[in-house]
Design an enzyme around this catalytic site. Structure first.
Site, PDB file in Angstrom:
ATOM      1  N   GLY A 161      41.097  43.489  30.790  1.00 42.21           N
ATOM      2  CA  GLY A 161      41.429  42.135  31.214  1.00 42.21           C
ATOM      3  C   GLY A 161      41.811  42.085  32.683  1.00 42.21           C
ATOM      4  O   GLY A 161      42.540  41.198  33.114  1.00 42.21           O
ATOM      5  N   LEU A 162      41.313  43.040  33.464  1.00 37.80           N
ATOM      6  CA  LEU A 162      41.627  43.068  34.899  1.00 37.80           C
ATOM      7  C   LEU A 162      40.420  42.653  35.742  1.00 37.80           C
ATOM      8  O   LEU A 162      40.358  42.901  36.937  1.00 37.80           O
ATOM      9  CB  LEU A 162      42.108  44.466  35.308  1.00 37.80           C
ATOM     10  CG  LEU A 162      43.378  44.952  34.600  1.00 37.80           C
ATOM     11  CD1 LEU A 162      43.684  46.399  34.957  1.00 37.80           C
ATOM     12  CD2 LEU A 162      44.566  44.071  34.958  1.00 37.80           C
ATOM     13  N   GLU A 220      47.474  30.805  32.245  1.00 35.09           N
ATOM     14  CA  GLU A 220      46.361  31.413  31.505  1.00 35.09           C
ATOM     15  C   GLU A 220      45.580  30.313  30.778  1.00 35.09           C
ATOM     16  O   GLU A 220      46.179  29.431  30.157  1.00 35.09           O
ATOM     17  CB  GLU A 220      46.948  32.411  30.494  1.00 35.09           C
ATOM     18  CG  GLU A 220      46.174  33.687  30.362  1.00 35.09           C
ATOM     19  CD  GLU A 220      46.091  34.504  31.639  1.00 35.09           C
ATOM     20  OE1 GLU A 220      45.116  34.322  32.399  1.00 35.09           O
ATOM     21  OE2 GLU A 220      46.978  35.332  31.889  1.00 35.09           O
ATOM     22  N   GLU A 263      28.306  34.748  35.739  1.00 33.24           N
ATOM     23  CA  GLU A 263      29.055  35.019  34.498  1.00 33.24           C
ATOM     24  C   GLU A 263      28.645  34.007  33.410  1.00 33.24           C
ATOM     25  O   GLU A 263      28.414  34.372  32.264  1.00 33.24           O
ATOM     26  CB  GLU A 263      30.552  34.904  34.803  1.00 33.24           C
ATOM     27  CG  GLU A 263      31.456  35.292  33.672  1.00 33.24           C
ATOM     28  CD  GLU A 263      31.929  36.736  33.759  1.00 33.24           C
ATOM     29  OE1 GLU A 263      31.960  37.304  34.866  1.00 33.24           O
ATOM     30  OE2 GLU A 263      32.249  37.286  32.697  1.00 33.24           O
ATOM     31  N   ASP A 277      39.252  34.425  38.289  1.00 33.23           N
ATOM     32  CA  ASP A 277      39.006  35.849  38.538  1.00 33.23           C
ATOM     33  C   ASP A 277      38.233  36.059  39.836  1.00 33.23           C
ATOM     34  O   ASP A 277      38.573  36.923  40.650  1.00 33.23           O
ATOM     35  CB  ASP A 277      38.216  36.476  37.375  1.00 33.23           C
ATOM     36  CG  ASP A 277      38.905  36.260  36.044  1.00 33.23           C
ATOM     37  OD1 ASP A 277      40.070  35.829  36.044  1.00 33.23           O
ATOM     38  OD2 ASP A 277      38.270  36.515  35.002  1.00 33.23           O
ATOM     39  N   ASP A 293      42.550  27.492  34.198  1.00 28.65           N
ATOM     40  CA  ASP A 293      41.590  27.321  35.312  1.00 28.65           C
ATOM     41  C   ASP A 293      40.434  26.398  34.954  1.00 28.65           C
ATOM     42  O   ASP A 293      40.070  25.514  35.725  1.00 28.65           O
ATOM     43  CB  ASP A 293      41.112  28.678  35.881  1.00 28.65           C
ATOM     44  CG  ASP A 293      40.410  29.593  34.902  1.00 28.65           C
ATOM     45  OD1 ASP A 293      40.384  29.297  33.694  1.00 28.65           O
ATOM     46  OD2 ASP A 293      39.855  30.625  35.365  1.00 28.65           O
ATOM     47  N   SER A 329      37.008  43.405  35.792  1.00 29.05           N
ATOM     48  CA  SER A 329      36.018  44.292  36.412  1.00 29.05           C
ATOM     49  C   SER A 329      34.699  43.554  36.612  1.00 29.05           C
ATOM     50  O   SER A 329      33.973  43.815  37.566  1.00 29.05           O
ATOM     51  CB  SER A 329      35.814  45.543  35.571  1.00 29.05           C
ATOM     52  OG  SER A 329      35.504  45.198  34.241  1.00 29.05           O
ATOM     53  N   SER A 330      34.397  42.587  35.753  1.00 35.40           N
ATOM     54  CA  SER A 330      33.120  41.886  35.912  1.00 35.40           C
ATOM     55  C   SER A 330      33.139  40.990  37.151  1.00 35.40           C
ATOM     56  O   SER A 330      32.160  40.948  37.900  1.00 35.40           O
ATOM     57  CB  SER A 330      32.743  41.105  34.653  1.00 35.40           C
ATOM     58  OG  SER A 330      33.716  40.151  34.346  1.00 35.40           O
TER      59      SER A 330
HETATM   60  C1  GLA Z   1      39.226  35.068  31.752  1.00 38.00           C
HETATM   61  C2  GLA Z   1      38.372  34.090  32.553  1.00 38.00           C
HETATM   62  C3  GLA Z   1      39.211  33.269  33.524  1.00 38.00           C
HETATM   63  C4  GLA Z   1      40.413  32.652  32.828  1.00 38.00           C
HETATM   64  C5  GLA Z   1      41.141  33.673  31.966  1.00 38.00           C
HETATM   65  C6  GLA Z   1      42.214  33.046  31.147  1.00 38.00           C
HETATM   66  O1  GLA Z   1      39.756  36.040  32.606  1.00 38.00           O
HETATM   67  O2  GLA Z   1      37.359  34.765  33.255  1.00 38.00           O
HETATM   68  O3  GLA Z   1      38.414  32.294  34.141  1.00 38.00           O
HETATM   69  O4  GLA Z   1      40.039  31.526  32.085  1.00 38.00           O
HETATM   70  O5  GLA Z   1      40.269  34.374  31.108  1.00 38.00           O
HETATM   71  O6  GLA Z   1      43.199  32.524  31.938  1.00 38.00           O
END
Ligand code: GLA
Length: 381
Positions: free
Chosen positions: A125-126, A35, A161, A173, A38, A128-129
């Protein structure tokens, strides 16, 4: 993927536009571990899920582009000439952002008409965007024969984004939503974009998502702040990104940065290592280690990276008190959304009941529990 959702989108498209559309599904994602690594060019371990966005789209029969958002019951006319972010524009900005980024690459887009609907709980936090961005990037590419590769498409989605939603997100994502593989998670190197798929089978255990049903404000600026801290520390270390740093390297500049910056960089370096260790534990089928890594990840996100919140911590603390849960952690950007739990299958129902009761008692609101299936990435239906 829900048949009901596909039918609802199809019917709505027929009512609005009276023609046959191209149908696309773009999923949301979970992340097993890795987490906030990235955008530090490190490793992540996500997978696409069986919830997402269904998009129906065709070329426009007139000189306008129109999009109907089924869940919100909103019809909007979009101007493709010089797309700019709309203040409080919500869902429109993701679409305009994708259009703008495609045009920046020198491609021409004609007008289109579309209906989209989704079943990813918002704010969970799944991603959707990312699913919305990918659905349009993928569909516009097909519809107008732009010849863009999937990798180019996810970079378009990511820039949408950045420039239209104002979140300086990494690539996880969009990658997971585009390249997801059925029953598998993907170990992704966010520098090279090379990935390795891992079949996921936790035997008697399964993944359980618990949604806090909260999304604390300012999470976007907090996200961008974290990213700046990481970049500042990397610069001081004279490296491209924190992915290249070790904890020893970090010690050498400890007196040049604030304690909280030190802690944040420390978290990123440790999480990056954890992600690789996690993939090794998957190969060995070492569920105990997997669980421990999840708890360690949460602890780092909570105490060092400081992106957790009382609701997420409560859920993870409760998981720790439950012997049949091997590990749990917050998932995604933080400040709300879901926790990911590795729980004994036979205990799922019991824990769901218990956690619903105790969460409500503590915060006065309901949490929601989901099972998800790891699924295929963005595709035409
Ligand atoms: C959001 C961001 C991802 C990543 C996570 C944390 O989902 O869109 O790029 O940085 O947070 O791991």
């Amino acid at each position: 993927m829900s048949k009901k959702l596909i039918t609802a989108v199809q019917n709505s498209f027929k009512t609005h536009f009276k023609t046959k559309p191209l149908l696309v599904f773009a999923p949301g994602r979970i992340n097993l571990i890795g987490e906030h690594t990235d955008y530090n060019e490190g490793f992540v371990f996500p997978g696409a899920i069986n919830k997402g966005i269904v998009l129906a789209i065709s070329k426009s029969s007139n000189d306008q582009s129109q999009v109907y958002a089924l869940n919100k019951e909103e019809l909007q006319t979009l101007s493709l000439d010089t797309p700019t972010p709309i203040i409080d524009g919500g869902w429109q900005n993701y679409i305009l952002g994708v259009v703008a980024e495609i045009k920046k690459l020198g491609h021409h887009l004609d007008n289109f008409q579309a209906v989209f609907g989704g079943n990813i709980p918002e704010g969970a936090g799944l991603s959707s965007s990312a699913a919305l961005e990918n659905s349009f990037a993928f569909a516009l590419n097909k519809l107008f024969g732009l010849g863009l590769s999937k990798k180019e498409l996810i970079l378009i989605s990511q820039k949408a984004e950045h420039n239209f939603a104002g979140v300086q997100c990494g690539i996880m994502d969009q990658y997971a939503s585009m390249f997801g593989v059925k029953k598998s998670a993907i170990l992704l190197d966010c520098r090279s974009l090379e990935s390795q798929k891992f079949k996921i089978d936790f035997e008697n255990y399964q993944l359980m998502l618990i949604n806090t049903n909260v999304k604390h404000t300012l999470s976007e600026s907090a996200y961008n702040d974290r990213r700046s801290v990481c970049e500042r520390v990397a610069k001081l270390l004279k490296i491209k990104a924190l992915r290249d740093a070790s904890l020893q390297d970090l010690e050498t500049i400890k007196d040049q940065i604030k304690e909280e910056e030190y802690q944040k960089a420390c978290y990123v370096i440790e999480e990056n290592t954890r992600t690789r260790v996690f993939s090794e534990a998957i190969i060995k089928n070492d569920l105990t280690t997997l669980g421990q890594l999840l708890y360690q990840s949460h602890d780092g996100l909570r105490t060092k990276y400081k992106v957790s919140c009382a609701e997420l911590d409560f859920l993870v603390d409760k998981a720790k008190e439950t012997p049949h849960i091997l590990g749990a952690r917050m998932m995604g950007g933080g400040f709300g959304g879901c926790t990911l739990n590795l729980i004994l299958k036979s205990e799922f129902k019991k824990f769901r009941k218990e956690i619903a009761r105790s969460y409500k008692k503590e915060f006065g609101i309901d949490c929601a529990v989901y099972k998800v299936k790891l699924s295929k990435g963005t595709h035409t239906i």
